[in-house]
Design an enzyme around this catalytic site. Sequence first.
Site, PDB file in Angstrom:
ATOM      1  N   ARG A 166       0.825  -1.209   0.000  1.00 31.12           N
ATOM      2  CA  ARG A 166       0.000   0.000   0.000  1.00 31.12           C
ATOM      3  C   ARG A 166       0.861   1.262   0.000  1.00 31.12           C
ATOM      4  O   ARG A 166       0.597   2.218  -0.730  1.00 31.12           O
ATOM      5  CB  ARG A 166      -0.897   0.016   1.242  1.00 31.12           C
ATOM      6  CG  ARG A 166      -2.060  -0.929   1.193  1.00 31.12           C
ATOM      7  CD  ARG A 166      -2.834  -0.850   2.502  1.00 31.12           C
ATOM      8  NE  ARG A 166      -1.985  -1.251   3.610  1.00 31.12           N
ATOM      9  CZ  ARG A 166      -1.927  -2.491   4.086  1.00 31.12           C
ATOM     10  NH1 ARG A 166      -2.662  -3.426   3.567  1.00 31.12           N
ATOM     11  NH2 ARG A 166      -1.125  -2.792   5.097  1.00 31.12           N
ATOM     12  N   ILE A 167       1.906   1.259   0.852  1.00 31.17           N
ATOM     13  CA  ILE A 167       2.723   2.476   0.963  1.00 31.17           C
ATOM     14  C   ILE A 167       3.530   2.695  -0.320  1.00 31.17           C
ATOM     15  O   ILE A 167       3.574   3.808  -0.855  1.00 31.17           O
ATOM     16  CB  ILE A 167       3.635   2.406   2.210  1.00 31.17           C
ATOM     17  CG1 ILE A 167       2.764   2.443   3.472  1.00 31.17           C
ATOM     18  CG2 ILE A 167       4.658   3.547   2.213  1.00 31.17           C
ATOM     19  CD1 ILE A 167       3.510   2.238   4.783  1.00 31.17           C
ATOM     20  N   ARG A 248      11.925  -0.173   7.750  1.00 29.95           N
ATOM     21  CA  ARG A 248      12.522  -0.465   9.052  1.00 29.95           C
ATOM     22  C   ARG A 248      14.043  -0.399   8.877  1.00 29.95           C
ATOM     23  O   ARG A 248      14.572  -0.792   7.826  1.00 29.95           O
ATOM     24  CB  ARG A 248      12.157  -1.876   9.523  1.00 29.95           C
ATOM     25  CG  ARG A 248      10.737  -2.045  10.012  1.00 29.95           C
ATOM     26  CD  ARG A 248      10.531  -1.406  11.392  1.00 29.95           C
ATOM     27  NE  ARG A 248       9.218  -1.698  11.942  1.00 29.95           N
ATOM     28  CZ  ARG A 248       8.146  -0.932  11.771  1.00 29.95           C
ATOM     29  NH1 ARG A 248       8.220   0.185  11.047  1.00 29.95           N
ATOM     30  NH2 ARG A 248       6.994  -1.268  12.324  1.00 29.95           N
ATOM     31  N   GLU A 277      17.023   3.132  17.048  1.00 33.39           N
ATOM     32  CA  GLU A 277      16.315   4.410  16.983  1.00 33.39           C
ATOM     33  C   GLU A 277      16.142   4.947  18.386  1.00 33.39           C
ATOM     34  O   GLU A 277      15.637   4.203  19.231  1.00 33.39           O
ATOM     35  CB  GLU A 277      14.942   4.229  16.334  1.00 33.39           C
ATOM     36  CG  GLU A 277      15.034   4.034  14.845  1.00 33.39           C
ATOM     37  CD  GLU A 277      13.689   3.689  14.214  1.00 33.39           C
ATOM     38  OE1 GLU A 277      12.660   3.789  14.905  1.00 33.39           O
ATOM     39  OE2 GLU A 277      13.682   3.295  13.054  1.00 33.39           O
ATOM     40  N   HIS A 300      10.725   9.108  12.454  1.00 35.69           N
ATOM     41  CA  HIS A 300       9.344   8.656  12.446  1.00 35.69           C
ATOM     42  C   HIS A 300       8.343   9.811  12.462  1.00 35.69           C
ATOM     43  O   HIS A 300       7.497   9.924  13.327  1.00 35.69           O
ATOM     44  CB  HIS A 300       9.101   7.734  13.639  1.00 35.69           C
ATOM     45  CG  HIS A 300       9.183   6.304  13.224  1.00 35.69           C
ATOM     46  ND1 HIS A 300      10.300   5.785  12.621  1.00 35.69           N
ATOM     47  CD2 HIS A 300       8.280   5.299  13.303  1.00 35.69           C
ATOM     48  CE1 HIS A 300      10.086   4.509  12.356  1.00 35.69           C
ATOM     49  NE2 HIS A 300       8.881   4.193  12.750  1.00 35.69           N
TER      50      HIS A 300
HETATM   51  O1  LIG Z   1       6.404   2.289  11.698  1.00 42.97           O
HETATM   52  C1  LIG Z   1       5.271   2.386  12.041  1.00 42.97           C
HETATM   53  C2  LIG Z   1       4.324   1.311  12.113  1.00 42.97           C
HETATM   54  O2  LIG Z   1       4.663   0.156  11.821  1.00 42.97           O
HETATM   55  O3  LIG Z   1       3.157   1.589  12.487  1.00 42.97           O
END
Ligand SMILES: O=CC(=O)O
Length: 347
Positions: A166-167, A248, A277, A300
């Site tokens: 989707r992304i 990630r 992170e 993020h």
């Molecule tokens: O990185 C963010 C998520 O997986 O919601």
Amino acid sequence: MHKVTTHQTSLVVFTNHSHGPDTFPRLSSCSCSIEQWDSDEPVPRSELLAKVAGIRGLYCLLTEKIDAEVLDAAGRSLQVVSTMSVGYDHVSLEELKKRGIRLGYTPDVLTEAVAELTVALLLATSRRLLEAVHEAKNGGWGTWKPLWMCGYGLTDSTVGILGLGRIGAAVTARLKPFGVKRFLYADIGPRPDMATKIPAEFVPLEELARHSDFIVVCCALTPETQGICDNGLFSLMKDTAIFINTSRGGVVNQEDLYQALVNGQIAAAGLDVTEPEPLPTDHPLFKLKNCGESVLIAVHQWLLARMGRDGVPSLCLPETGYWSDPVRLFLCSCVIIRPVVLPVLVL
Ligand SMILES: O=CC(=O)O
């Protein structure tokens, strides 16, 4: 931990307090007792291990590693884990399966936010925005020179997407109007459902690396993708390539990325995710001399994109609908309400 209600039917533990304002009223209507970690900071492991004993449901974030130790500490009463995240690499599926525990997660709640952030990182990195601002502020901007601070353009470019979910698809939709000539993608197999309307060509990862001007990593972190962006892959890339990672940190071999940037194997990197992170402030990636400021690290930022108008993170946005509402998901996943088979349940 902070106790919220006490109708002792099922005990549910929340590992954070960043959830929608209607969460507790909705849960308490289901007669359960709730323990909530009363801070935005991740719950300390020892506290989590102590508090999960005897619970029936666990609602967590990606900051909590849900592994055999936590599940053993919870014991046989635990029936559902729900994570307020798109990725669930912090949860051991294998251990959940062994114990018959169901898992809920929140796909699609940040598709747009991450896609926007990805494009922001890509443009800022390729157009050297931070570097330029730094030069302007520090007197590096002398007289105007035609080739000074030149970056890399999207017009007529080839963009390679690693992981066309989707992304990834949302990123291509946003990049298309910039005049991209060709979209390539690599994935575990062809995704005609996603690729046809873009259109994007399925290619082996090596080919994607060789031909792309921009490489955008949007895949999930799995044992197969762990460290997949390594020296072998960077060495195939163009020395003008821009590398963006919003998936990630674990997908990238960070030392290899550092070397690729230092040695000029690739032009620049825009990173939303790192290992760990946050990175220590003295991390070499922050210190690169020749390309340091073209390494843009955003922390993020999708969290900001999720903020409601009043600054309260809102996860029950009307446009995200039923399936992406983690509280609803949690309730439906729990035995508190009879289990319903939802597409978002991975176990
Ligand atoms: O990185 C963010 C998520 O997986 O919601």
